[in-house]
Design an enzyme around this catalytic site. Structure first.
Site, PDB file in Angstrom:
ATOM      1  N   GLU A  22       0.832  -1.203   0.000  1.00 16.42           N
ATOM      2  CA  GLU A  22       0.000   0.000   0.000  1.00 16.42           C
ATOM      3  C   GLU A  22       0.869   1.255   0.000  1.00 16.42           C
ATOM      4  O   GLU A  22       0.538   2.252  -0.640  1.00 16.42           O
ATOM      5  CB  GLU A  22      -0.922   0.013   1.222  1.00 16.42           C
ATOM      6  CG  GLU A  22      -1.959  -1.088   1.203  1.00 16.42           C
ATOM      7  CD  GLU A  22      -2.800  -1.089   2.459  1.00 16.42           C
ATOM      8  OE1 GLU A  22      -3.995  -0.768   2.333  1.00 16.42           O
ATOM      9  OE2 GLU A  22      -2.263  -1.391   3.543  1.00 16.42           O
ATOM     10  N   LYS A 101     -11.751   2.926   0.526  1.00 18.35           N
ATOM     11  CA  LYS A 101     -10.627   2.226  -0.103  1.00 18.35           C
ATOM     12  C   LYS A 101     -11.245   1.011  -0.786  1.00 18.35           C
ATOM     13  O   LYS A 101     -11.417  -0.042  -0.179  1.00 18.35           O
ATOM     14  CB  LYS A 101      -9.638   1.807   0.991  1.00 18.35           C
ATOM     15  CG  LYS A 101      -8.366   1.200   0.499  1.00 18.35           C
ATOM     16  CD  LYS A 101      -7.550   0.561   1.627  1.00 18.35           C
ATOM     17  CE  LYS A 101      -6.865   1.547   2.517  1.00 18.35           C
ATOM     18  NZ  LYS A 101      -5.876   0.884   3.412  1.00 18.35           N
TER      19      LYS A 101
END
Length: 126
Positions: A22, A101
């Site tokens: 990420e 997300k």
């Protein structure tokens, strides 16, 4: 019910999360804002100076989401909320920030994503 200025489904690429991928590869984040302020004068005057310019708000949110990395969505949302409340002390009463997300990396999970939604008010900045 207070007046609200809404910005919906703003899509950005950022580097937030606790996982190494990420931080390195980044991912898509979708942000919704609800800004609570008195829009009566703007409605009557039809003048941009009597409201908040949402193009400026868009750029502020974009700069935070695409800028420095945070581990948590909560932290990104909080940063956006307090920046807005501090920048618009004279007009903004409250802000609700939702950050999604859609591709949250959870092994084996099938779902639409993870999100947080926070609401901060002028009282929270004192």
């Amino acid at each position: 019910m207070p007046d609200k200025l809404l910005l919906k489904n703003m899509v950005f690429h950022g580097y937030h999360g606790v996982g190494l991928s990420e931080k390195e590869l980044g991912q898509t984040f979708i942000v919704d804002l609800s800004l609570e302020l008195d829009l009566k004068l703007a409605g009557r005057s039809d003048d941009l100076k009597d409201t908040i310019d949402y193009s400026v708000i868009f750029r502020l949110v974009r700069d935070i989401v695409t800028g420095g990395s945070h581990d948590l969505l909560e932290s990104v949302a909080d940063t956006i909320a307090y920046k807005l409340l501090n920048d618009y002390k004279d007009s903004l009463d409250a802000v609700t920030v939702k950050i999604a997300k859609p591709n949250a990396p959870i092994e084996g999970a099938v779902f639409d994503g993870a999100a947080v939604e926070i609401r901060r008010t002028r009282v929270d900045t004192r």
